[in-house]
Enzyme design. Structure first.
Site, PDB file in Angstrom:
ATOM      1  N   GLY A  11       0.650  -0.882  -0.357  1.00 51.54           N
ATOM      2  CA  GLY A  11       0.183  -0.041  -0.277  1.00 51.54           C
ATOM      3  C   GLY A  11       1.059   1.414  -0.461  1.00 51.54           C
ATOM      4  N   TYR A  12      -0.301   2.674   0.082  1.00 52.30           N
ATOM      5  CA  TYR A  12       1.050   3.709   0.154  1.00 52.30           C
ATOM      6  C   TYR A  12       2.322   3.775   1.202  1.00 52.30           C
ATOM      7  N   ASN A  33      -2.854  -8.140   0.706  1.00 47.87           N
ATOM      8  CA  ASN A  33      -3.924  -9.103  -0.386  1.00 47.87           C
ATOM      9  C   ASN A  33      -4.346  -8.400  -1.226  1.00 47.87           C
ATOM     10  N   PHE A  81       0.515  -2.571   8.787  1.00 46.03           N
ATOM     11  CA  PHE A  81      -0.345  -1.357   7.731  1.00 46.03           C
ATOM     12  C   PHE A  81      -1.438  -1.991   7.588  1.00 46.03           C
ATOM     13  N   SER A 125      -4.345   6.367  13.694  1.00 45.09           N
ATOM     14  CA  SER A 125      -3.704   7.816  13.594  1.00 45.09           C
ATOM     15  C   SER A 125      -4.691   8.772  14.687  1.00 45.09           C
ATOM     16  N   TYR A 149     -14.119   3.607  11.225  1.00 45.67           N
ATOM     17  CA  TYR A 149     -12.500   3.877  11.599  1.00 45.67           C
ATOM     18  C   TYR A 149     -12.445   4.260  12.843  1.00 45.67           C
ATOM     19  N   LYS A 153      -9.264   2.457  15.237  1.00 41.59           N
ATOM     20  CA  LYS A 153      -8.055   2.764  15.634  1.00 41.59           C
ATOM     21  C   LYS A 153      -7.991   2.620  16.931  1.00 41.59           C
ATOM     22  N   ASN A 179      -0.903  13.420   8.639  1.00 40.45           N
ATOM     23  CA  ASN A 179      -2.115  13.840   7.274  1.00 40.45           C
ATOM     24  C   ASN A 179      -0.973  13.047   6.145  1.00 40.45           C
ATOM     25  N   LEU A 200      -7.719  14.863   0.013  1.00 41.77           N
ATOM     26  CA  LEU A 200      -6.695  16.647  -0.329  1.00 41.77           C
ATOM     27  C   LEU A 200      -5.354  16.251  -1.247  1.00 41.77           C
ATOM     28  N   ARG A 231      -4.042  21.602   8.140  1.00 40.62           N
ATOM     29  CA  ARG A 231      -3.594  19.980   9.041  1.00 40.62           C
ATOM     30  C   ARG A 231      -2.319  20.172   8.645  1.00 40.62           C
ATOM     31  N   PRO A 293     -19.405  16.434   6.154  1.00 42.32           N
ATOM     32  CA  PRO A 293     -19.094  16.931   7.707  1.00 42.32           C
ATOM     33  C   PRO A 293     -19.066  15.659   8.101  1.00 42.32           C
TER      34      PRO A 293
HETATM   35  P1  NAD Z   1      -3.323   1.612   2.057  1.00 39.27           P
HETATM   36  O1  NAD Z   1      -4.572   0.876   1.410  1.00 39.27           O
HETATM   37  O2  NAD Z   1      -2.588   1.807   1.017  1.00 39.27           O
HETATM   38  O3  NAD Z   1      -2.148   0.330   2.599  1.00 39.27           O
HETATM   39  C1  NAD Z   1      -2.918  -0.530   3.096  1.00 39.27           C
HETATM   40  C2  NAD Z   1      -3.070  -1.836   2.531  1.00 39.27           C
HETATM   41  O4  NAD Z   1      -3.591  -3.635   3.211  1.00 39.27           O
HETATM   42  C3  NAD Z   1      -3.138  -2.250   1.355  1.00 39.27           C
HETATM   43  O5  NAD Z   1      -1.918  -1.956   0.582  1.00 39.27           O
HETATM   44  C4  NAD Z   1      -4.219  -3.367   0.805  1.00 39.27           C
HETATM   45  O6  NAD Z   1      -4.303  -3.897   0.076  1.00 39.27           O
HETATM   46  C5  NAD Z   1      -3.889  -3.877   2.354  1.00 39.27           C
HETATM   47  N1  NAD Z   1      -4.682  -4.414   3.113  1.00 39.27           N
HETATM   48  C6  NAD Z   1      -6.274  -4.457   3.072  1.00 39.27           C
HETATM   49  N2  NAD Z   1      -7.263  -5.443   4.034  1.00 39.27           N
HETATM   50  C7  NAD Z   1      -5.756  -6.036   3.662  1.00 39.27           C
HETATM   51  C8  NAD Z   1      -5.942  -7.472   4.315  1.00 39.27           C
HETATM   52  N3  NAD Z   1      -7.305  -8.191   4.933  1.00 39.27           N
HETATM   53  N4  NAD Z   1      -4.824  -8.797   4.312  1.00 39.27           N
HETATM   54  C9  NAD Z   1      -4.005  -7.811   4.016  1.00 39.27           C
HETATM   55  N5  NAD Z   1      -3.627  -6.708   3.397  1.00 39.27           N
HETATM   56  C10 NAD Z   1      -4.682  -6.155   3.680  1.00 39.27           C
HETATM   57  O7  NAD Z   1      -3.587   2.333   3.119  1.00 39.27           O
HETATM   58  P2  NAD Z   1      -2.410   3.609   3.435  1.00 39.27           P
HETATM   59  O8  NAD Z   1      -2.402   4.850   3.777  1.00 39.27           O
HETATM   60  O9  NAD Z   1      -0.883   3.363   3.104  1.00 39.27           O
HETATM   61  O10 NAD Z   1      -2.549   3.362   5.159  1.00 39.27           O
HETATM   62  C11 NAD Z   1      -1.803   2.304   6.094  1.00 39.27           C
HETATM   63  C12 NAD Z   1      -2.127   2.172   7.224  1.00 39.27           C
HETATM   64  O11 NAD Z   1      -1.616   3.163   8.029  1.00 39.27           O
HETATM   65  C13 NAD Z   1      -3.553   1.623   8.036  1.00 39.27           C
HETATM   66  O12 NAD Z   1      -3.569   1.089   8.687  1.00 39.27           O
HETATM   67  C14 NAD Z   1      -4.534   2.975   8.132  1.00 39.27           C
HETATM   68  O13 NAD Z   1      -5.689   3.327   8.709  1.00 39.27           O
HETATM   69  C15 NAD Z   1      -2.852   4.186   8.797  1.00 39.27           C
HETATM   70  N6  NAD Z   1      -3.079   5.254   8.183  1.00 39.27           N
HETATM   71  C16 NAD Z   1      -2.894   6.612   7.312  1.00 39.27           C
HETATM   72  C17 NAD Z   1      -3.529   7.690   7.098  1.00 39.27           C
HETATM   73  C18 NAD Z   1      -3.573   8.349   6.082  1.00 39.27           C
HETATM   74  O14 NAD Z   1      -4.421   9.124   5.634  1.00 39.27           O
HETATM   75  N7  NAD Z   1      -3.140   7.339   4.807  1.00 39.27           N
HETATM   76  C19 NAD Z   1      -3.565   8.022   7.670  1.00 39.27           C
HETATM   77  C20 NAD Z   1      -3.607   7.474   9.640  1.00 39.27           C
HETATM   78  C21 NAD Z   1      -3.143   6.406   9.676  1.00 39.27           C
HETATM   79  C1  WQD Z   2      -7.833  17.787   4.799  1.00 41.82           C
HETATM   80  C2  WQD Z   2      -8.495  18.890   4.525  1.00 41.82           C
HETATM   81  C3  WQD Z   2     -10.881  18.772   4.365  1.00 41.82           C
HETATM   82  C4  WQD Z   2     -11.020  16.823   0.174  1.00 41.82           C
HETATM   83  C5  WQD Z   2      -8.500  12.175   6.524  1.00 41.82           C
HETATM   84  C6  WQD Z   2      -9.181  11.152   7.482  1.00 41.82           C
HETATM   85  C7  WQD Z   2      -8.206  10.301   9.412  1.00 41.82           C
HETATM   86  C8  WQD Z   2      -6.335   9.583   8.191  1.00 41.82           C
HETATM   87  C9  WQD Z   2      -6.289  10.716   6.884  1.00 41.82           C
HETATM   88  C10 WQD Z   2      -6.638   7.851   7.664  1.00 41.82           C
HETATM   89  C11 WQD Z   2     -10.038  18.593   5.337  1.00 41.82           C
HETATM   90  C12 WQD Z   2     -10.616  18.956   3.180  1.00 41.82           C
HETATM   91  C13 WQD Z   2     -10.046  17.635   1.654  1.00 41.82           C
HETATM   92  C14 WQD Z   2     -11.557  17.466  -0.735  1.00 41.82           C
HETATM   93  C15 WQD Z   2     -11.021  19.313   0.579  1.00 41.82           C
HETATM   94  N1  WQD Z   2      -7.479   8.951   7.896  1.00 41.82           N
HETATM   95  N2  WQD Z   2     -10.654  18.380   1.582  1.00 41.82           N
HETATM   96  N3  WQD Z   2     -11.766  18.813  -0.001  1.00 41.82           N
HETATM   97  O1  WQD Z   2      -9.823  14.579   7.425  1.00 41.82           O
HETATM   98  O2  WQD Z   2      -7.734  15.490   8.215  1.00 41.82           O
HETATM   99  O3  WQD Z   2      -8.013  12.550   7.549  1.00 41.82           O
HETATM  100  O4  WQD Z   2      -7.321  10.876   5.844  1.00 41.82           O
HETATM  101  O5  WQD Z   2      -6.567   7.578   9.309  1.00 41.82           O
HETATM  102  O6  WQD Z   2      -8.717   9.425   9.577  1.00 41.82           O
HETATM  103  O7  WQD Z   2      -9.894  11.360   8.539  1.00 41.82           O
HETATM  104  O8  WQD Z   2      -7.150  14.415   5.147  1.00 41.82           O
HETATM  105  O9  WQD Z   2      -7.769  14.587   3.046  1.00 41.82           O
HETATM  106  O10 WQD Z   2      -9.520  13.951   3.613  1.00 41.82           O
HETATM  107  O11 WQD Z   2      -8.854  16.812   4.380  1.00 41.82           O
HETATM  108  O12 WQD Z   2     -10.954  20.691   0.881  1.00 41.82           O
HETATM  109  O13 WQD Z   2     -11.546  17.303  -1.514  1.00 41.82           O
HETATM  110  O14 WQD Z   2      -8.731  19.056   3.510  1.00 41.82           O
HETATM  111  O15 WQD Z   2     -11.720  19.179   4.303  1.00 41.82           O
HETATM  112  O16 WQD Z   2      -9.582  20.662   5.813  1.00 41.82           O
HETATM  113  P1  WQD Z   2      -8.268  14.541   6.779  1.00 41.82           P
HETATM  114  P2  WQD Z   2      -8.026  15.096   4.492  1.00 41.82           P
END
Ligand code: NAD
Ligand code: WQD
Length: 336
Positions: A11-12, A33, A81, A125, A149, A153, A179, A200, A231, A293
């Site tokens: 993933g990312y 997966n 992850f 998160s 969600y 966490k 973020n 965003l 953010r 919302p």
């Molecule tokens: P992502 O979706 O890119 O990566 C998650 C990976 O997990 C994917 O490759 C997906 O295929 C895999 N996956 C999902 N379900 C699975 C399963 N049941 N078994 C095996 N693999 C599985 O997301 P990401 O942005 O890289 O996030 C990684 C972690 O970080 C997550 O736990 C997410 O909740 C947390 N996180 C992400 C952010 C964000 O903004 N990207 C912020 C805070 C926390």
């Molecule tokens: C950032 C800012 C929006 C999109 C979410 C999850 C959080 C975490 C990261 C995993 C906000 C504004 C957004 C758009 C906009 N994920 N926005 N137009 O909301 O901080 O966090 O992702 O854990 O749990 O809630 O991130 O990138 O969605 O928004 O104006 O099209 O951009 O209102 O102020 P957020 P975001």
């Protein structure tokens, strides 16, 4: 040489952490997966490192598959992850989120316990803070679930904390990301959402490439300097390095820790759009729309604990996040 299992490693954030761990000299096994990752990611990781990638296709909810992986490799620690992460979707399909994020974590921890591997870094998160009372937000702020969600966490963190209290051999690094944004300098990996992005930065990126028409700015009447949401964006390569430091601490000292990973500095939606315009050198149209919302006005990390405990400091700013994102999304070699 240590062997690390990366669940969700295609993933990312996982793919960037893979590269940081390999660069730090670890052997890394990816388990994914591919529910939210492209099949081509392992080949692209190989291209960057010049080394073969060990990638097991499997689900963290599949106990038999996990037992096979722990039997096949001498795993010293896990970075977990794998999870579902879309806030809006979690309101519609909460059971899937409980299943993958809580059920998957439970199955993984049981497999680790059975294998005698008790060191784990957990992706948490900033969302666990809900609408925080204090900004920048310290790790001591209370839990407030805003959606299923976020609840998963909070429960994940609490499960790990009780596990550690029940058996001090467990060493747990809980990392609360703010973020994540940007992409790897090679432009061969980055954030690659399958549908219209919720977040965003990937949305702005698709306006820059012309795939989407204009950015919707969700409200300009918040109590922030320009009225739009603020953010704490953190470069994904800095974030990846945070995992290397967390693992180092777990492996060297066995000390559990809970830290925010952010920069300590916030940017508004309009500042992000302006920075991306500088990166892609074109004007990006936007429209102010209603608030989304459930949105929080400001999320900014107190970043001092990660500096003290892990020696973690971010090195890259918003301009580098936008420049690397732009380089990634405009790399035609990867995006046909
Ligand atoms: P992502 O979706 O890119 O990566 C998650 C990976 O997990 C994917 O490759 C997906 O295929 C895999 N996956 C999902 N379900 C699975 C399963 N049941 N078994 C095996 N693999 C599985 O997301 P990401 O942005 O890289 O996030 C990684 C972690 O970080 C997550 O736990 C997410 O909740 C947390 N996180 C992400 C952010 C964000 O903004 N990207 C912020 C805070 C926390
Ligand atoms: C950032 C800012 C929006 C999109 C979410 C999850 C959080 C975490 C990261 C995993 C906000 C504004 C957004 C758009 C906009 N994920 N926005 N137009 O909301 O901080 O966090 O992702 O854990 O749990 O809630 O991130 O990138 O969605 O928004 O104006 O099209 O951009 O209102 O102020 P957020 P975001």
């Amino acid at each position: 040489m240590t062997t690390i299992l990366l669940t969700g490693g295609a993933g990312y954030i996982g793919s960037h952490t893979y590269l940081a761990l390999v660069a730090a000299g670890h052997d890394v096994i990816i388990l994914d997966n591919f529910s939210n990752a492209r099949a081509s990611v392992p080949a692209r990781l190989e291209r960057i490192t010049g080394k073969p990638v060990t990638c097991v296709e499997g689900d963290v909810r599949d106990a038999a598959r996990l037992a096979e992986v722990f039997a096949a490799f001498p795993i010293d620690a896990v970075v977990h992850f794998a999870a579902l992460k879309a806030v809006g979707e979690s309101m519609v399909r909460p059971l899937d989120y409980f299943d993958v994020n809580i059920g998957g974590l439970t199955t993984l921890l049981k497999a680790m316990e059975a294998a005698g591997c008790r060191r784990i870094v957990f992706s948490s998160s900033a969302t666990v803070y809900g609408v925080p009372d204090e900004t920048p937000t310290p790790e001591t702020a209370e839990f407030r679930a805003m959606n299923p969600y976020g609840q998963t966490k909070i429960i994940g963190e609490q499960m790990l904390d009780w596990l550690r209290q029940s058996d001090p051999r467990w060493a747990i690094g809980t990392l609360r990301y703010f973020n994540p944004a940007g992409a790897h300098g090679s432009a061969l990996i980055g954030e690659d959402p399958r549908d219209i992005p919720n977040n965003l930065m990937p949305f702005v990126a698709k306006v820059a490439t012309g795939e989407l028409q204009r950015v919707n700015v969700f409200g300009n009447d918040y109590d922030t300097p320009d009225g739009t949401g603020v953010r704490d964006y953190i470069h994904v390569e800095d974030l990846a390095r945070g995992h290397v430091l967390s693992l180092k601490r777990l492996l060297e000292t066995g000390d559990s820790h809970l830290v925010n990973l952010g920069t300590g500095r916030g940017y508004s939606v309009l500042e992000v759009i302006a920075a991306y315009q500088r990166a892609c050198n074109r004007e990006l149209p936007y429209t102010i729309t209603d608030r989304r919302p459930g949105d929080v006005p400001i999320y900014v990390a107190r970043a001092d604990r990660a500096a003290e405990v892990l020696g973690f400091r971010t090195e890259k700013g918003l301009d580098e996040m936008c420049a690397s994102s732009w380089k990634w999304v405009s790399n035609d070699e990867v995006h046909e």
